[in-house]
Design a protein around this motif. Structure first.
Motif, short mmCIF file in Angstrom:
data_model
loop_
_atom_site.label_atom_id
_atom_site.label_comp_id
_atom_site.label_asym_id
_atom_site.label_seq_id
_atom_site.Cartn_x
_atom_site.Cartn_y
_atom_site.Cartn_z
N TRP A 103 0.84 -1.20 0.00
CA TRP A 103 0.00 0.00 0.00
C TRP A 103 0.88 1.26 0.00
O TRP A 103 0.62 2.22 -0.70
CB TRP A 103 -0.95 -0.07 1.19
CG TRP A 103 -1.99 1.01 1.28
CD1 TRP A 103 -2.36 1.70 2.39
CD2 TRP A 103 -2.82 1.51 0.22
NE1 TRP A 103 -3.35 2.59 2.09
CE2 TRP A 103 -3.66 2.51 0.76
CE3 TRP A 103 -2.93 1.24 -1.15
CZ2 TRP A 103 -4.58 3.23 0.00
CZ3 TRP A 103 -3.85 1.95 -1.91
CH2 TRP A 103 -4.66 2.93 -1.34
N GLU A 104 1.95 1.20 0.77
CA GLU A 104 2.90 2.32 0.77
C GLU A 104 3.50 2.48 -0.63
O GLU A 104 3.65 3.60 -1.15
CB GLU A 104 4.01 2.06 1.80
CG GLU A 104 5.22 2.96 1.69
CD GLU A 104 5.18 4.17 2.61
OE1 GLU A 104 4.30 4.21 3.48
OE2 GLU A 104 6.04 5.08 2.44
N HIS A 106 2.21 1.66 -3.49
CA HIS A 106 1.20 2.23 -4.39
C HIS A 106 1.00 3.72 -4.12
O HIS A 106 0.81 4.52 -5.03
CB HIS A 106 -0.13 1.50 -4.24
CG HIS A 106 -0.18 0.18 -4.96
ND1 HIS A 106 0.63 -0.12 -6.02
CD2 HIS A 106 -0.96 -0.92 -4.78
CE1 HIS A 106 0.36 -1.34 -6.46
NE2 HIS A 106 -0.60 -1.85 -5.71
N ARG A 107 1.02 4.08 -2.85
CA ARG A 107 0.82 5.51 -2.54
C ARG A 107 2.00 6.34 -3.04
O ARG A 107 1.84 7.45 -3.50
CB ARG A 107 0.58 5.69 -1.04
CG ARG A 107 -0.85 5.22 -0.65
CD ARG A 107 -1.17 5.49 0.80
NE ARG A 107 -0.42 4.61 1.66
CZ ARG A 107 0.33 5.00 2.68
NH1 ARG A 107 0.41 6.27 2.99
NH2 ARG A 107 1.01 4.13 3.39
N TYR A 110 1.51 6.62 -6.71
CA TYR A 110 0.45 7.61 -6.95
C TYR A 110 1.06 9.02 -6.97
O TYR A 110 0.78 9.84 -7.85
CB TYR A 110 -0.61 7.49 -5.85
CG TYR A 110 -1.48 8.70 -5.69
CD1 TYR A 110 -2.56 8.94 -6.54
CD2 TYR A 110 -1.22 9.63 -4.68
CE1 TYR A 110 -3.35 10.07 -6.40
CE2 TYR A 110 -2.00 10.75 -4.53
CZ TYR A 110 -3.06 10.97 -5.39
OH TYR A 110 -3.84 12.10 -5.25
N SER A 111 1.93 9.29 -6.01
CA SER A 111 2.56 10.62 -5.97
C SER A 111 3.45 10.84 -7.19
O SER A 111 3.47 11.92 -7.77
CB SER A 111 3.40 10.77 -4.69
OG SER A 111 2.55 10.88 -3.58
N LEU A 122 -6.08 7.00 -5.70
CA LEU A 122 -6.06 5.97 -4.67
C LEU A 122 -7.50 5.68 -4.31
O LEU A 122 -8.26 6.61 -4.01
CB LEU A 122 -5.28 6.47 -3.45
CG LEU A 122 -3.77 6.65 -3.68
CD1 LEU A 122 -3.14 7.40 -2.51
CD2 LEU A 122 -3.08 5.31 -3.89
N LEU A 144 -4.65 1.28 -6.46
CA LEU A 144 -4.20 2.43 -7.26
C LEU A 144 -4.84 2.31 -8.64
O LEU A 144 -4.64 1.30 -9.34
CB LEU A 144 -2.67 2.40 -7.34
CG LEU A 144 -1.99 3.47 -8.18
CD1 LEU A 144 -2.41 4.88 -7.77
CD2 LEU A 144 -0.46 3.34 -8.05
N ALA A 787 4.08 9.55 -0.60
CA ALA A 787 2.98 8.60 -0.46
C ALA A 787 1.63 9.31 -0.29
O ALA A 787 0.83 8.98 0.58
CB ALA A 787 3.25 7.64 0.71
N GLY A 788 1.43 10.33 -1.08
CA GLY A 788 0.14 11.01 -1.10
C GLY A 788 0.00 12.15 -0.10
O GLY A 788 -1.02 12.83 -0.07
#
Ligand SMILES: Cc1cc2nc3c(=O)[nH]c(=O)nc-3n(C[C@H](O)[C@H](O)[C@H](O)COP(=O)(O)OP(=O)(O)OC[C@H]3O[C@@H](n4cnc5c(N)ncnc54)[C@H](O)[C@@H]3O)c2cc1C
Length: 810
Positions: A103-104, A106-107, A110-111, A122, A144, A787-788
């Motif tokens: 999850w980290e 993917h975050r 995302y950034s 997200l 994501l 991470a967002g």
């Protein structure tokens, strides 16, 4: 069957898969005439025809992503130009996370998408289930979502490329095998085939998994090895929408796509199976490899839990096909080191369909201009080392590399296979002191030193890693006493003879005509003024120089030097890297440490900054250079490799009472970033000019000798740069930066972090990155998104550490 082939061509492209077809198409689109493409059997009969056809934009690295993004417009362009559909549909893609680490990841992705300008969201588990109705979502932490990703039909795409290329005049010859490469005066001159010889000044090796074999005919080492690559296709599934996005379940080593009413499930299993290690069968053409259900079973078992319909539905097809993989999971693009005019575009590591258009365009532009059109350092073929193409190295490595594509992409992750390929002369000494090694271009270097009782192994994390305290102690010891660094991986090239000065002046933006005994920090530029190399030149005598550069770029910088040297009759270039060791003694106690050992006066007035001299140290004949990559008083000490262990032991013993410690590359990275020292391939590249990079203080536009790039820089010397490399320090000491994080100015992305570390003297994460627009003001607050989450950061055009003392590169 003998083919009718022309006697001459402007360029011969070997390989009729997506890669070769794309280069041919783009060269012709640039106006090249008489381009010939040779295909041993039929268009797309190698790997291209059986690809799953997934298309995405954010591939983790800036270069790979930019190339993939540049590929997407071509699908529509080709359809319009040729009337041949490519099957391109943008159903989007969804990457799921069922654990905190993923999850980290993917975050953070995302950034990075934000920095790239790629639309990404997200989403929570419920939304993931809505986007992908067959998904088990109960244990998901989130997903994501990229709405503009999609899929293409690879065979149709290849045919569209071929049609488009033919329309533009490319001659595609199927059933013609390239069997040899001709060279004349150090340049590519033609291709031998089973149907005759074609003279051509440009040859492109786009031979996919045959690239190593074909490269060998030109003497060019291309470490590409085929691995088996699997997917299964189900029976038709009622209610499966044709608009279903691609699904990536990386922890299940799996991807899914809708395939004419069925589900295609493909795998990136942890340990892949290399294929045809003794050579690819002569008659390979649209072939499939035998199925291996035992190998695929763990993927299917997981799939039945994640996508329960997979456990209930029958399988219509088990597919196994080969694809070419490389030792570092990145493809090879560009002009080879071994032969000018011999280019490569191969080893796609399963992203060839999504990358070929942008990569082919980039290579066509490179061929036309004679230099990289933008920052392609990450895929530059000159990073390949000849030993990496040897079977013992390559076969185990690709087996690991394939699996890592879907494994956790941990910061600082090290390969486990094919290690210890190139060892420092100090390897035994640093191992005994607890070194934990990292590999760069096959070279093992101490990254950090374990404490007594601590294992010198990595435990990976997006949080503070297990070596955080070790690197901090090494960093602080260097700032307060001294660090002793094994820098033997550095490249050292001796350049000698009556023309040595003229050669180096032509290459260098700084003035090389200095008094003997001085060291010059300089960039080598391309004609656009972009930075091709970032290194130092020491003038040992009137006509004797030593160029020192980093490990990763040794081959590339040497190639540039040799190619320019060919224009000078009276110069000798010798690669002395392997026969020398370099030990850095850096820190305020460096002088005190060295004085009793060195047979030379090291007093401030006697041995000044940026000076070099030969002297004995600890009874070993050495060259001392007062230069630093960490921003402290210090010397880089070069000696014969055989003498290095003796010298190292003497230095470590002399340093111990002063608080000096052996220090690794992680400490060096954090020290150099605090001082804003650039790293080629991250902070400076052929796309960045010295004005943007804040390196104008070492550019001498008015030096007597002309140099490559001068005209371009002169033309823009009075204009403010459109972007500037800027140093950042997070206000919050907790978050960590690893590179690729977006830089936000008043909430808007204006760039991304090009390299990062923890600044142990400053007590926070730090990084460098280009800011587009006006220069950052001294009091201006930026945010770096991790991470967002945006984190306030101070920006500076001066070094973060000791800003009053010097430029970002002293
Ligand atoms: C199962 C599977 C799934 C995949 N899924 C995807 C995906 O979803 N998305 C994606 O982007 N990529 C995917 N790929 C990867 C993609 O298919 C490849 O990266 C891409 O097709 C490579 O293209 P290429 O042109 O480099 O090689 P190839 O298609 O193999 O073309 C090389 C050509 O060179 C010819 N050749 C070799 N030697 C000579 C010679 N001496 N003379 C003349 N011709 C020669 C060969 O006959 C061959 O046709 C997948 C691959 C596999 C195996």
């Amino acid at each position: 069957m003998p083919q009718d082939i022309p006697a001459e061509a402007s360029a011969v492209i070997v390989g009729g898969g997506v890669a070769g077809l794309s280069v041919a198409y783009h060269l012709a689109k640039q106006g090249w005439r008489d381009v010939v493409l040779l295909e041993r059997r039929q268009i797309a009969c190698g790997t291209t025809w059986h690809a799953a056809g997934l298309i995405r934009s954010n591939i983790g690295s800036a270069t790979l992503s930019r190339i993939a993004m540049a590929s997407q417009p071509l699908f529509k362009e080709l359809e319009a130009a040729t009337g041949q559909a490519t099957g391109f549909k943008q159903n989007g893609s969804l990457g799921i996370a069922d654990n905190a680490d993923r999850w980290e990841e993917h975050r953070r992705a995302y950034s990075f998408a934000k920095a790239l300008g790629v639309e990404a969201h997200l989403v929570d588990a419920a939304e993931a289930g809505r986007l992908w109705p067959f998904l088990e979502t109960g244990d998901l932490l989130g997903a994501l979502w990229y709405p503009t990703d999609g899929q293409v039909n690879p065979l149709d795409y290849a045919q569209a490329l071929a049609k488009g290329a033919r329309q533009l005049g490319v001659r595609i010859v199927e059933g013609a095998t390239a069997t040899g490469v001709r060279a004349a005066r150090g340049r590519a001159a033609g291709v031998e085939t089973d149907a005759g010889t074609i003279s051509a000044p440009v040859i492109v090796n786009a031979a996919g998994m045959w690239a190593r074999e074909f490269g060998r005919l030109a003497g060019a080492a291309l470490p590409v090895q085929a691995c088996e690559h699997f997917y299964v296709v189900t029976e038709p599934i009622a209610g499966l929408p044709t608009t279903l996005p691609v699904l990536r379940d990386m922890d299940g080593c799996a991807y899914y796509k809708e395939d004419a009413g069925k589900l295609l499930l493909g795998a990136f299993e942890p340990k892949a199976k290399p294929w045809a290690v003794d050579g690819i069968p002569e008659d390979f053409c649209f072939d499939e490899l035998p199925e291996d259900f035992d190998h695929f079973a763990p993927i299917l078992e997981h799939a039945a839990r994640r996508v329960p319909v997979m456990g209930r539905i029958g399988l219509r097809k088990f597919f196994n096909g080969p694809e070419g993989f490389t030792p570092d999971q990145r493809y090879y693009l560009g002009e080879t080191a071994e032969l000018a005019g011999f280019y490569a575009l191969a080893g796609f590591n399963s992203i060839g369909i999504q990358s070929a258009a942008g990569a082919g365009k980039a290579l066509a532009e490179w061929i036309e201009a004679g230099e990289m059109p933008f920052d392609l350092a990450a895929v530059d073929v000159q990073r390949a080392q000849p030993f990496q193409a040897e079977r013992d190295f390559l076969v185990p490595r690709v087996s690991e590399a394939l699996g890592l594509l879907y494994a956790m992409h941990w910061p600082y992750r090290q390969f486990e296979t094919s290690r210890d390929a190139v060892l420092s002369p100090l390897h035994a000494e640093t191992t005994a002191l607890g070194a934990c090694f990292g590999e760069v271009a096959g070279f093992e270097r101490p990254n950090w030193y374990a404490k007594p009782g601590q294992a010198p192994t990595y435990a990976y994390s997006y949080g503070r890693p297990n070596w955080f305290e070790n690197a901090r102690d090494e960093h602080l010891a260097t700032r307060q006493a001294a660090g002793i660094f094994d820098q033997s991986s550095f490249g050292q090239f001796d350049v000698e003879g009556p023309d040595a000065l003229a050669l180096l002046e032509q290459l260098s933006a700084n003035r090389i005509d200095v008094a003997p005994g001085r060291i010059v920090y300089t960039q080598w530029l391309n004609r656009r003024g972009g930075i091709e190399a970032d290194l130092t030149v020491a003038r040992r005598a009137e006509d004797a120089f030593t160029v020192t550069t980093g490990a990763a770029v040794r081959r590339r910088d040497l190639t540039r030097l040799m190619r320019y040297a060919a224009g000078f009759p009276n110069v000798r270039v010798r690669d002395a890297s392997a026969e020398r060791a370099v030990i850095g003694v850096m820190g305020p106690a460096a002088r005190e440490l060295l004085t009793p050992l060195a047979e030379i006066d090291l007093a401030p007035g006697a041995f000044r900054f940026a000076r070099t001299a030969a002297a004995e140290v600890g009874g070993v004949a050495c060259r001392l250079s007062r230069i630093t990559y960490v921003g402290e008083l210090g010397w880089e000490i070069a000696c014969a490799a055989d003498d290095a262990p003796r010298l190292w032991r003497a230095l470590v013993a002399a340093g111990r009472p002063l608080g000096a410690v052996p220090a690794g590359m992680h400490a060096m990275d954090s020290l150099r970033l605090e001082k804003g020292y650039r790293h080629w391939g991250h902070d400076v590249s052929p796309e960045d000019d010295p004005f943007e990079a804040g390196l104008d203080f070492v550019v001498k536009l008015d030096k007597p000798a002309d140099f490559v790039g001068r005209d371009a820089l002169t033309a823009r010397r009075d204009r403010p740069p459109a972007r500037r490399l800027t140093a950042f320090r997070l206000q919050d000491p907790a978050p960590l930066l690893f590179g690729h994080e977006p830089i936000l100015r008043v909430g808007e992305p204006v760039g991304w972090i090009t390299s990062a570390a923890y600044g142990h003297s400053l007590g926070a994460a730090i990084g460098l990155g280009y800011v587009t627009g006006p220069a950052a003001g001294a009091d201006e607050r930026f945010e770096i998104e991790v991470a967002g989450v945006g984190h306030a950061a101070a920006a500076s055009l001066r070094p973060l550490h000791d800003p009053a003392n010097g430029h970002m590169r002293a």
